[in-house]
Motif scaffolding. Structure first.
Motif, short mmCIF file in Angstrom:
data_model
loop_
_atom_site.label_atom_id
_atom_site.label_comp_id
_atom_site.label_asym_id
_atom_site.label_seq_id
_atom_site.Cartn_x
_atom_site.Cartn_y
_atom_site.Cartn_z
N TYR A 13 0.82 -1.21 0.00
CA TYR A 13 0.00 0.00 0.00
C TYR A 13 0.86 1.26 0.00
O TYR A 13 0.50 2.25 -0.65
CB TYR A 13 -0.91 -0.02 1.23
N ILE A 14 1.99 1.21 0.70
CA ILE A 14 2.82 2.42 0.82
C ILE A 14 3.40 2.85 -0.52
O ILE A 14 3.72 4.02 -0.73
CB ILE A 14 3.95 2.19 1.86
N PHE A 15 3.54 1.91 -1.46
CA PHE A 15 4.08 2.24 -2.77
C PHE A 15 3.01 2.48 -3.83
O PHE A 15 3.30 3.06 -4.88
CB PHE A 15 5.00 1.11 -3.26
N LEU A 155 5.18 5.96 -10.51
CA LEU A 155 6.60 5.58 -10.41
C LEU A 155 6.97 5.17 -8.98
O LEU A 155 7.97 4.48 -8.78
CB LEU A 155 7.49 6.74 -10.86
N ALA A 156 6.15 5.58 -8.02
CA ALA A 156 6.41 5.18 -6.63
C ALA A 156 6.27 3.67 -6.46
O ALA A 156 6.78 3.10 -5.49
CB ALA A 156 5.44 5.90 -5.69
N PHE A 171 -0.05 -3.34 -11.56
CA PHE A 171 -0.52 -2.59 -12.73
C PHE A 171 -1.95 -2.09 -12.48
O PHE A 171 -2.29 -0.95 -12.80
CB PHE A 171 -0.48 -3.45 -13.99
N ALA A 172 -2.77 -2.97 -11.92
CA ALA A 172 -4.15 -2.59 -11.63
C ALA A 172 -4.20 -1.46 -10.61
O ALA A 172 -4.96 -0.50 -10.75
CB ALA A 172 -4.93 -3.80 -11.11
N ALA A 173 -3.36 -1.55 -9.57
CA ALA A 173 -3.33 -0.52 -8.54
C ALA A 173 -2.90 0.83 -9.11
O ALA A 173 -3.45 1.88 -8.75
CB ALA A 173 -2.38 -0.94 -7.41
N VAL A 174 -1.90 0.80 -9.99
CA VAL A 174 -1.43 2.03 -10.62
C VAL A 174 -2.54 2.70 -11.41
O VAL A 174 -2.75 3.92 -11.33
CB VAL A 174 -0.22 1.73 -11.53
#
Length: 253
Positions: A13-15, A155-156, A171-174
């Protein structure tokens, strides 16, 4: 508090999603929705406690069970559902185990990642246009910077792609973070983002409806849905086809 709960569910989650939270907090402070001093304190404390929670859950054992077998027995006493083997990956792999597994699957993931990014280019270009247009339309230099950061926020998540194998989820989270930021700005009646969306709609209207519909259908068929470790189902098919083609070329030489 919600950030700490999210970290306890998954440290990634942090990234992935946490940068979005910070962007929203900064955006609110710049939009006069929060007093600058109070927002500054909130941002610092949120970041501090979230990082602390990440370090605790990442580097200290958070389960009382010594191994996967013991955990499986404990879970089986409460349910007849067989625990998935991925629990060992989440709870009992150390840093070296994660790194070795990531390196083992690196070649496949790189090909799948390149394919996925290529397929997602229309979305990437669309978001690039929205954030760039919003930044140029903004009369505030700081607010314009927030729009630019919104585009580069994914990019994080780079460390996650380096140390894990289930790239599909990331990829989905981004993509989710990009859509959430866009929806949040629109929900707050952000004039700059509204102008960007209007401009993008005008550009898309240059396509004939039938051509536009065809592109959307092909795009949907190629993307499908994200898998956890397989990235995209079509990516695996593409890699297998590409590997067969390379083998055929190798035998012909």
């Amino acid at each position: 508090m919600m950030c700490i709960v999210a970290i306890s569910i998954h440290q990634v989650y942090i990234f992935t999603f946490f940068p979005m939270v910070i962007i929203v907090l900064i955006y609110n402070s710049l939009s006069d929705k929060m007093k600058f001093q109070s927002s500054k304190i909130l941002i610092i404390t949120t970041t501090f406690f979230t990082i602390c929670a990440f370090l605790v859950f990442q580097f200290y054992k958070v389960t009382k069970y010594p191994d996967m077998e013991t955990l499986t027995q404990a879970i089986s006493s409460y349910t007849n559902i067989t625990p998935v083997s991925l629990l060992s990956y989440d709870y009992f792999f150390n840093f070296n185990d994660h790194a070795n597994l990531a390196f083992k699957n690196l070649r496949h993931n790189i090909f799948a990642g390149i394919y996925t990014v290529t397929i997602l280019l229309p979305l990437i270009i669309g978001f690039r246009f929205i954030w760039h247009f919003s930044s140029n339309a903004s009369s505030s230099k700081n607010l314009g910077g927030i729009y630019r950061i919104s585009f580069f926020a994914p990019l994080a998540a780079v460390p996650v792609f380096i140390l894990t194998i289930d790239w599909g989820r990331w990829f989905a989270a981004v993509l989710i973070t990009q859509f959430v930021l866009l929806i949040y700005y629109l929900a707050n009646d952000d004039e700059n983002v509204y102008l960007a969306i209007s401009s993008l709609r005008e550009r898309l209207s240059l396509f004939k409806p039938s051509l536009y519909l065809g592109i959307l259908l092909v795009f949907h068929m190629l993307v499908g849905r994200f898998e956890a470790a397989a990235t995209l189902g079509s990516a695996d098919k593409f890699i297998k086809l590409f590997s067969k083609l390379l083998n055929i070329l190798a035998t012909c030489q």
